[in-house]
Design an enzyme around this catalytic site. Structure first.
Site, short mmCIF file in Angstrom:
data_model
loop_
_atom_site.label_atom_id
_atom_site.label_comp_id
_atom_site.label_asym_id
_atom_site.label_seq_id
_atom_site.Cartn_x
_atom_site.Cartn_y
_atom_site.Cartn_z
N GLU A 1 0.87 -1.14 -0.07
CA GLU A 1 -0.12 0.17 0.04
C GLU A 1 0.94 1.25 -0.20
O GLU A 1 1.88 1.19 0.67
CB GLU A 1 -0.79 -0.09 1.28
CG GLU A 1 -1.68 1.04 1.44
CD GLU A 1 -2.91 1.01 2.47
OE1 GLU A 1 -2.92 0.06 3.15
OE2 GLU A 1 -3.71 1.98 2.86
N GLU B 1 -12.53 -1.93 2.06
CA GLU B 1 -13.12 -1.92 3.47
C GLU B 1 -14.23 -0.90 3.45
O GLU B 1 -14.21 0.13 4.33
CB GLU B 1 -11.94 -1.62 4.50
CG GLU B 1 -11.09 -2.82 4.65
CD GLU B 1 -10.20 -2.77 5.93
OE1 GLU B 1 -10.13 -1.71 6.61
OE2 GLU B 1 -9.54 -3.62 6.13
N TYR C 1 -7.01 -9.01 11.28
CA TYR C 1 -5.63 -8.88 12.04
C TYR C 1 -5.87 -9.19 13.42
O TYR C 1 -6.82 -9.18 14.07
CB TYR C 1 -5.55 -7.33 12.05
CG TYR C 1 -5.06 -6.87 10.64
CD1 TYR C 1 -3.98 -7.06 9.99
CD2 TYR C 1 -5.96 -6.07 10.01
CE1 TYR C 1 -3.58 -6.61 8.89
CE2 TYR C 1 -5.76 -5.63 8.73
CZ TYR C 1 -4.31 -5.64 8.08
OH TYR C 1 -4.12 -5.38 6.80
N GLU D 1 -6.34 -9.34 3.15
CA GLU D 1 -5.53 -8.71 4.20
C GLU D 1 -5.57 -9.44 5.44
O GLU D 1 -6.66 -9.86 6.27
CB GLU D 1 -6.21 -7.25 4.58
CG GLU D 1 -5.86 -6.42 3.72
CD GLU D 1 -6.26 -4.86 4.15
OE1 GLU D 1 -6.02 -4.60 5.46
OE2 GLU D 1 -6.57 -4.01 3.39
N GLN E 1 1.19 -6.56 5.23
CA GLN E 1 1.75 -6.46 4.00
C GLN E 1 2.99 -7.02 3.70
O GLN E 1 3.45 -7.94 4.50
CB GLN E 1 1.62 -4.82 3.98
CG GLN E 1 0.28 -4.18 4.03
CD GLN E 1 0.12 -2.84 3.74
OE1 GLN E 1 1.12 -2.35 2.96
NE2 GLN E 1 -1.04 -2.20 4.01
#
Ligand code: AHR
Length: 492
Positions: free
Chosen positions: A26, A172, A243, A291, A348
């Site tokens: 990103e 998102e 996450y 992600e 990432q």
């Protein structure tokens, strides 16, 4: 402690897609500037790409890289990143409160990805962006020539179309933090219309609609259903993001968090199938877990990072050994769902919650999570077998009763690879394999990632604190990641 892993060649889960081992870059912090791109760095090539970083990305063998965001994409105008560099605008970037110089854009990233051996998974802006901007980007990237946008690309030095196959319809969009956050109904509509227009430009592309940004969102479930009711026919995948972090300092509980990922995948699959049934369709909606990672170490530090600077050190989590074990459990979970999850992106790749770290102008090194990812990427791309694990369980706190061993078996080219994490903090595990349908099983390698200190880290000065070693081929040490490789013959 003893554990038994039972699998049968006749009962595969499915074929693990190479894209299960994708990642993500990103425009955030030092991922791009100071990460993959740093003209003037001693290892930089003629395009300014760091060769030391490229070497490590190649070692991870990442087949697909999501770009350019993330939250970033929801305020991004892709036209800022094309054409002569000196004419590109510097922008106040609102997702991360930084200055974006636009020295890297879609063309340069495509060049980098080629060097990395990766395909690009391109996200379009459905926050502040429009259907027109989204379809224009597909035309700029994928149209061979003879139109204003494709000729513009050619003028920029890219004669051949990029042929980008996988596209994300925003990022998102369920999150209130997202620029241009939408309700499920609003997002479902724009996703449908963007998808139609993008596929009219290039019918070969595959599209990912945004699912929930975590299973803990208040709108989870309802979001997936409403979005898919609007665009099931137009899209190919639904995304999941997750996450994890050891915020309470309870390592046993933290090591159980892959159970949440497992549940998330099962629940989203069920919702997709319910919408399919309601719409009387045959098409299976595949999942893109684009992600996933551990992310919490840097949260406090990030509050102090100076705003409106170029490439500030944001989200630079320093990963511990226990984070690597969690990454291993998450990889195993993805493999166990490979019939449904066709894309996975470790979020990432460089500097930002990343397996690869760099110093500006200096060294690079592998974080702890680099190692399980490298192993799974290298050895996981085969036929995943359904496994039945017979082993003791423990109290995983919020994640419930949790097996002490997380494991999966993959068959590829006459080899069986068993990936296994022993979650027990105290006991080693003797793992007995019962693999039906195979004979003459011969162990020829036992890779092990182990450190006595769960909080051990790798740094630029001490990059080899947590590195793979060799196991004894018989037991799984307490809190360890293991890769057991066997030659195997198929039984007649
Ligand atoms: O990966 C970091 C951020 O996490 C991404 O920009 C966003 O999509 C998610 O919330």
């Amino acid at each position: 402690m003893k554990a038994k892993l039972l699998a049968d060649r006749a009962f595969p889960v499915g074929q693990a897609a190479p894209e299960l081992f994708g990642s993500f870059i990103e425009h955030l912090g030092r991922a791009v500037y100071g990460g993959i791109y740093e003209p003037g760095h001693p290892t930089a090539d003629e395009q300014g790409f760091r060769q030391d970083v490229l070497d490590m990305v190649r070692e991870l063998d990442v087949p697909i890289v999501r770009y350019p965001g993330g939250n970033f994409v929801s305020g991004y105008n892709w036209r800022d990143g094309i054409g002569p560099r000196e004419q590109r605008p510097r922008r106040a970037e609102l997702a991360w409160n930084s200055i974006e110089t636009n020295q890297i854009g879609v063309g340069e990233f495509q060049e980098w990805a080629k060097k990395a051996g990766s395909a690009v998974m391109m996200a379009v802006n459905l926050g502040t962006g429009t259907v027109q901007e989204a379809r224009d980007l597909v035309e700029y990237c994928n149209f061979p020539g003879g139109t204003a946008l494709s000729e513009e690309r050619r003028q920029h030095g890219y004669d051949k179309p990029f042929g980008i196959q996988t596209w994300c319809l925003g990022n998102e969009m369920d999150g209130p933090w997202q620029i241009g956050h939408r309700t499920a109904q609003e997002y479902g509509r724009i996703a449908c219309e963007a998808a139609k227009a993008m596929k009219l430009v290039d019918p070969s592309i595959k599209l990912v609609a945004c699912g929930s940004s975590s299973s803990s969102m208040a709108t989870f479930g309802e979001w997936e259903e409403t979005v898919l009711m609007n665009c099931y026919e137009q899209v190919d995948y639904l995304s999941l993001h997750s996450y994890y972090g050891n915020r309470s300092g309870n390592s046993a509980e933290f090591l159980a968090c892959s159970r949440d990922m497992d549940r998330f995948i099962t629940d989203v699959s069920a919702i997709c199938d319910a919408v399919r049934a309601r719409k009387h369709l045959d098409k299976t909606m595949y999942l893109s877990f684009d992600e996933w990672n551990v992310w919490f170490h840097s949260n406090e530090q990030d509050e102090k990072v100076e705003k409106w600077t170029v490439a500030p050190p944001l989200l630079e989590d320093v990963y511990t050994f226990e984070d690597a074990l969690v990454a291993g459990c998450l990889l195993i979970t993805l493999l166990r769902h490979c019939d449904r999850v066709k894309i996975g992106c470790l979020a990432q790749l460089v500097n930002v919650i990343a397996p690869i770290m760099t110093e500006n102008g200096g060294r690079n090194w592998a974080q702890t999570i680099f190692w399980p990812f490298r192993d799974a990427s290298a050895l996981g791309r085969g036929t995943v077998l359904q496994v039945k694990l017979d082993c003791p369980t423990y109290d995983g706190g919020t994640y419930g009763e949790t097996p002490c061993v997380e494991a999966v078996a993959v068959e590829k080219d006459g080899e069986i690879t068993v990936f296994a994490v022993n979650r027990s903090l105290t006991d080693s595990v003797e793992l007995e394999l019962q693999l039906r349908g195979y004979k003459n099983l011969q162990l020829f390698e036992h890779r092990e990632l182990y450190h006595e200190d769960l909080k051990a880290i790798n740094t630029a000065d001490r990059p080899d604190t947590v590195v793979p070693g060799t196991g004894d081929g018989k037991s799984l040490k307490p809190h360890s990641w293991n890769v057991l490789r066997y030659h195997a013959e198929v039984e007649d």
